[in-house]
Design a protein around this motif. Structure first.
Motif, short mmCIF file in Angstrom:
data_model
loop_
_atom_site.label_atom_id
_atom_site.label_comp_id
_atom_site.label_asym_id
_atom_site.label_seq_id
_atom_site.Cartn_x
_atom_site.Cartn_y
_atom_site.Cartn_z
N TYR A 1 -2.99 -1.30 -8.42
CA TYR A 1 -4.42 -1.56 -8.34
C TYR A 1 -4.97 -0.87 -7.11
N THR A 2 -6.29 -0.76 -7.04
CA THR A 2 -6.94 -0.10 -5.91
C THR A 2 -7.87 -1.07 -5.21
N ASP A 3 -8.14 -0.79 -3.93
CA ASP A 3 -9.05 -1.62 -3.14
C ASP A 3 -9.69 -0.74 -2.07
N LEU B 1 -4.33 2.56 -2.64
CA LEU B 1 -3.53 2.32 -3.84
C LEU B 1 -2.39 1.37 -3.49
N TYR B 2 -2.31 0.26 -4.21
CA TYR B 2 -1.23 -0.72 -4.05
C TYR B 2 -0.36 -0.67 -5.29
N VAL B 3 0.94 -0.71 -5.09
CA VAL B 3 1.87 -0.61 -6.21
C VAL B 3 2.95 -1.70 -6.08
N ALA B 4 3.41 -2.22 -7.22
CA ALA B 4 4.52 -3.17 -7.26
C ALA B 4 5.46 -2.79 -8.40
N TYR B 5 6.75 -3.02 -8.17
CA TYR B 5 7.75 -2.85 -9.22
C TYR B 5 7.81 -4.16 -10.00
N ALA C 1 -3.50 5.20 -9.98
CA ALA C 1 -3.06 3.88 -10.45
C ALA C 1 -2.71 3.93 -11.94
N ASP C 2 -3.52 4.63 -12.71
CA ASP C 2 -3.23 4.78 -14.14
C ASP C 2 -1.91 5.54 -14.36
N LEU C 3 -1.68 6.59 -13.57
CA LEU C 3 -0.45 7.36 -13.69
C LEU C 3 0.77 6.50 -13.36
N VAL C 4 0.65 5.68 -12.33
CA VAL C 4 1.74 4.77 -11.96
C VAL C 4 2.05 3.84 -13.13
N PRO D 1 0.85 -1.20 0.00
CA PRO D 1 0.00 0.00 0.00
C PRO D 1 0.88 1.24 0.00
N VAL D 2 0.58 2.16 -0.90
CA VAL D 2 1.37 3.38 -1.03
C VAL D 2 0.61 4.59 -0.51
#
Length: 90
Positions: A61-63, A71-75, A42-45, A28-29
């Motif tokens: 993705y979002t939840d 907002l959850y982010v992964a590399y 999320a789209d910008l990421v 989570p970011v």
């Protein structure tokens, strides 16, 4: 009148850098009041905006959690490179 305080703003530079150390792990970011704001981020990421470049290097993705949208982010750049290399060999 009670004043509500907003959660602290995310440090996207630190998040992007930290996620590079853990490819493929979603963390989570940030969280947003509206799902629309979270989905735009999320789209910008995914488009590689700001600290999340180049395009496709990160996935998001979002939840909905506790009345906010997280907002959850992964590399994912190294994982995508491995998949491309495996497909080329096949």
């Amino acid at each position: 009148m009670t004043k509500t305080t907003a959660p602290p703003r995310a440090d996207h530079a630190a998040a992007a850098e930290g996620l590079r150390e853990m490819p493929g792990v979603y963390l989570p970011v940030d969280s947003y009041i509206t799902s629309y704001a979270a989905e735009v981020m999320a789209d910008l990421v995914q488009d590689g905006d700001g600290h999340y470049g180049p395009a496709g290097a990160y996935d998001a993705y979002t939840d909905d959690v506790d009345g906010r949208t997280r907002l959850y982010v992964a590399y994912v750049a190294p994982l995508r490179k491995q998949n491309t290399t495996a497909e080329e060999k096949a």
